[in-house]
Enzyme design. Structure first.
Site, mmCIF file in Angstrom:
data_model
loop_
_atom_site.group_PDB
_atom_site.id
_atom_site.type_symbol
_atom_site.label_atom_id
_atom_site.label_comp_id
_atom_site.label_asym_id
_atom_site.label_seq_id
_atom_site.Cartn_x
_atom_site.Cartn_y
_atom_site.Cartn_z
ATOM 1 N N ASP A 47 0.560 -1.524 -0.105
ATOM 2 C CA ASP A 47 0.118 -0.144 -0.467
ATOM 3 C C ASP A 47 0.992 1.347 0.216
ATOM 4 O O ASP A 47 1.506 1.558 0.719
ATOM 5 C CB ASP A 47 -0.695 0.130 0.862
ATOM 6 C CG ASP A 47 -1.741 1.681 1.324
ATOM 7 O OD1 ASP A 47 -2.605 0.771 0.547
ATOM 8 O OD2 ASP A 47 -1.440 2.049 1.915
ATOM 9 N N TYR A 52 3.184 9.319 -0.610
ATOM 10 C CA TYR A 52 4.565 8.550 0.062
ATOM 11 C C TYR A 52 5.902 8.983 -0.158
ATOM 12 O O TYR A 52 6.985 8.932 -0.102
ATOM 13 C CB TYR A 52 3.741 7.385 0.830
ATOM 14 C CG TYR A 52 2.763 6.976 1.014
ATOM 15 C CD1 TYR A 52 2.221 8.395 2.152
ATOM 16 C CD2 TYR A 52 2.613 5.430 1.372
ATOM 17 C CE1 TYR A 52 0.872 8.221 2.145
ATOM 18 C CE2 TYR A 52 1.372 5.338 1.867
ATOM 19 C CZ TYR A 52 0.334 6.397 2.097
ATOM 20 O OH TYR A 52 -0.545 6.145 2.834
ATOM 21 N N LYS A 77 -2.554 5.739 -4.207
ATOM 22 C CA LYS A 77 -3.649 7.216 -4.001
ATOM 23 C C LYS A 77 -3.123 8.135 -5.021
ATOM 24 O O LYS A 77 -2.100 8.836 -5.370
ATOM 25 C CB LYS A 77 -3.384 7.102 -2.261
ATOM 26 C CG LYS A 77 -3.781 5.407 -1.786
ATOM 27 C CD LYS A 77 -3.844 5.773 -0.448
ATOM 28 C CE LYS A 77 -3.118 4.563 -0.095
ATOM 29 N NZ LYS A 77 -2.417 4.605 0.838
ATOM 30 N N HIS A 110 -7.274 9.475 -2.576
ATOM 31 C CA HIS A 110 -6.794 9.386 -0.105
ATOM 32 C C HIS A 110 -7.258 10.490 0.428
ATOM 33 O O HIS A 110 -7.691 9.527 1.740
ATOM 34 C CB HIS A 110 -5.525 10.545 -1.182
ATOM 35 C CG HIS A 110 -4.273 9.310 0.187
ATOM 36 N ND1 HIS A 110 -3.293 9.901 0.053
ATOM 37 C CD2 HIS A 110 -4.598 9.302 1.320
ATOM 38 C CE1 HIS A 110 -2.919 9.167 0.961
ATOM 39 N NE2 HIS A 110 -3.244 9.052 2.720
ATOM 40 N N SER A 188 -3.157 2.719 9.785
ATOM 41 C CA SER A 188 -3.177 2.761 10.895
ATOM 42 C C SER A 188 -3.400 1.324 12.219
ATOM 43 O O SER A 188 -4.185 1.623 13.047
ATOM 44 C CB SER A 188 -3.520 3.985 12.012
ATOM 45 O OG SER A 188 -2.337 4.879 11.155
ATOM 46 N N GLY A 191 -2.978 1.051 15.520
ATOM 47 C CA GLY A 191 -2.818 2.718 15.918
ATOM 48 C C GLY A 191 -1.472 3.678 15.895
ATOM 49 O O GLY A 191 -1.035 4.577 16.961
ATOM 50 N N ARG A 236 9.425 -7.339 13.063
ATOM 51 C CA ARG A 236 8.483 -7.217 13.061
ATOM 52 C C ARG A 236 7.787 -7.694 11.565
ATOM 53 O O ARG A 236 6.442 -7.945 11.838
ATOM 54 C CB ARG A 236 7.886 -5.814 13.422
ATOM 55 C CG ARG A 236 8.376 -5.196 14.662
ATOM 56 C CD ARG A 236 8.085 -3.926 15.210
ATOM 57 N NE ARG A 236 8.386 -3.326 16.712
ATOM 58 C CZ ARG A 236 8.464 -2.779 17.077
ATOM 59 N NH1 ARG A 236 8.152 -1.196 16.060
ATOM 60 N NH2 ARG A 236 8.222 -2.033 17.969
ATOM 61 N N ILE A 237 7.863 -7.329 11.268
ATOM 62 C CA ILE A 237 7.893 -7.733 9.104
ATOM 63 C C ILE A 237 7.192 -9.380 9.177
ATOM 64 O O ILE A 237 5.625 -9.297 8.627
ATOM 65 C CB ILE A 237 8.181 -7.236 8.443
ATOM 66 C CG1 ILE A 237 8.185 -5.567 7.908
ATOM 67 C CG2 ILE A 237 8.049 -7.919 6.854
ATOM 68 C CD1 ILE A 237 9.520 -5.134 6.905
ATOM 69 N N GLU A 239 6.476 -10.922 12.294
ATOM 70 C CA GLU A 239 5.755 -11.387 13.353
ATOM 71 C C GLU A 239 4.662 -10.573 13.003
ATOM 72 O O GLU A 239 3.577 -11.345 13.385
ATOM 73 C CB GLU A 239 6.388 -10.115 14.510
ATOM 74 C CG GLU A 239 5.543 -10.285 15.736
ATOM 75 C CD GLU A 239 6.015 -8.547 16.598
ATOM 76 O OE1 GLU A 239 6.810 -8.863 16.580
ATOM 77 O OE2 GLU A 239 4.949 -8.321 17.427
ATOM 78 N N ASN A 240 4.173 -9.547 12.334
ATOM 79 C CA ASN A 240 2.964 -8.982 12.045
ATOM 80 C C ASN A 240 1.913 -10.007 11.179
ATOM 81 O O ASN A 240 0.926 -10.158 11.209
ATOM 82 C CB ASN A 240 2.692 -8.169 11.514
ATOM 83 C CG ASN A 240 3.346 -6.803 12.833
ATOM 84 O OD1 ASN A 240 3.694 -6.475 13.681
ATOM 85 N ND2 ASN A 240 4.199 -5.106 12.054
#
Ligand code: NAD
Length: 276
Positions: A47, A52, A77, A110, A188, A191, A236-237, A239-240
Site C-alpha cells: 500500500d 509517500y 492513491k 486519498h 493505522s 493505531g 516485526r514484518i 511477526e505481524n
C-alpha cells in the site's frame, strides 16, 4: 486462512487481506529491504500513495523481488492537491510512470476534498473502464461522501480505506460499507503503535502467547477488515504476518470490540486540511 488469503471484491477481483503499508518509507535502501523482506515472508500486497514519495522505490523493489508483478496487489492513491477529473488522470499517469508498471491494482481517492472528490472518483472510474486499474476505490470516505460518489458513479467504489484499530472500531461505517459490498481496509491498524500498551490487549496477548500487535491484527481479520500494517523492521514484518495459527474466542473479540472510544491517531475526514 493464511497470509495469502484473499477477499473477493465486488467485481470478482481477489484482494489479499494482508499487506504492507509503506508510509514514511522514503529511503531507497530501507524501502527495498522492507518490501523484499515482506515478499519473502509471503506478503502479496503493498500500500503506497503519491504522497509517500516512494512509488519509484516500490516499483523497483517489486521488480527485484523475483515475485511476478501479477502476483502482487499494488495500491496507490491520488493526493489532495491533484483532485478533480483532469488532474486525477494526470496524477495517475505520473504514479504509473514512477511505479514503472502498466497497471495499478487499486487506485484510491486519498481524502474526500470538498467540491472535488466526486469528480476525482469519476476519473478513477474512467481509469477502471480503460483497464489501467483493476479496482476503483476511495479512502477516508464517510457515509455522506460515499453517498455523494454513488450519485454520479456507474461503478461503485469497491474498497474504502479508513483509520481503524481497537480505539476506533468504525462499526457503523463498516456496516454501511458492508451493505454496499465495499470492502474495508484499516489504515493505522495498530493505531501507529498507540494501542499496544492497552491492558486488555496485553492480557489477551499473554493468554494466547501472541504479541499485542498480533492480537490486534488478528482482531481486524476476524472482523473482516483488511490490514496494511507498516514496519521497516524485519522481525516485526515477520511477526505481524504470523497471525494465522490462532483464533480469538468470541469473548475476546467482544472484549476487544469494547475498547472502542472513537479515538483517532490521524486526521478526521470531516476536518483534515492537508494542503490542498
Ligand atoms: P500502523 O498502525 O501500521 O503502525 C505502524 C507503526 O507501529 C510502526 O511505525 C511501528 O512503530 C509500530 N509497529 C509495527 N509493527 C509493530 C510490532 N509488531 N510491534 C510493535 N510496534 C510495531 O500505522 P501506519 O503506518 O499509520 O498505517 C499503516 C499503513 O496505512 C501506512 O503505512 C499507509 O500505507 C496506510 N495509511 C493510509 C492512510 C490514508 O489516509 N489512507 C493514512 C495513514 C496510513
Amino acid at each position: 486462512m493464511d497470509l495469502q488469503t484473499t477477499r473477493k471484491l465486488a467485481n470478482g477481483i481477489e484482494m489479499p487481506i494482508f499487506g504492507l503499508g509503506v508510509y514514511k518509507m522514503t529511503d531507497l535502501q530501507e524501502t527495498i529491504e522492507a518490501i523484499t523482506k515482506a515478499l519473502q515472508v509471503g506478503y502479496r500486497a503493498i500500500d503506497t500513495a503519491s504522497l509517500y514519495d516512494n512509488e519509484e522505490q516500490v516499483g523497483e523493489a517489486i521488480r527485484h523481488s523475483g515475485v511476478p508483478r501479477e502476483s502482487i496487489f499494488v495500491t496507490t492513491k491520488v493526493w489532495n492537491s491533484d483532485q478533480g477529473f483532469d488532474n486525477t488522470l494526470r496524477a495517475f499517469e505520473v504514479s504509473l510512470k514512477k511505479l514503472n508498471m502498466d497497471y495499478v491494482d487499486l487506485y484510491l481517492t486519498h481524502w474526500p476534498v470538498e467540491g472535488k472528490y466526486a469528480e476525482t472518483y469519476r476519473a478513477i472510474e474512467r481509469l477502471y473502464d480503460e483497464k489501467l486499474i483493476r479496482v476503483p476505490g476511495v479512502s477516508n470516505h464517510h457515509e455522506r461522501h460515499i453517498e455523494e460518489v454513488l450519485k454520479a458513479a456507474q461503478t461503485p467504489p469497491m474498497v474504502n480505506q479508513i483509520e481503524a484499530h481497537p480505539y476506533l472500531s468504525q462499526e457503523p461505517l463498516r456496516a454501511f460499507c458492508k451493505e454496499r459490498n465495499i470492502a474495508v481496509t484499516a489504515w493505522s491498524p495498530l493505531g501507529r503503535g498507540g494501542v499496544l500498551q492497552d491492558e486488555v490487549i496485553l492480557e489477551i496477548s499473554g493468554k494466547y502467547g501472541k504479541s499485542p500487535a498480533q492480537v490486534v491484527l488478528r482482531w481486524h481479520v476476524q472482523n473482516d477488515i483488511l490490514v496494511i500494517p507498516k514496519s521497516v523492521t524485519p522481525s516485526r514484518i515477520e511477526e505481524n504476518a504470523n497471525i494465522f495459527d490462532f483464533e480469538l474466542t468470541a469473548d475476546d473479540m467482544n472484549a476487544l470490540n469494547g475498547l472502542n472510544r472513537n479515538h483517532r491517531f490521524g486526521k478526521s475526514p470531516e476536518n483534515f486540511h492537508l494542503y490542498f
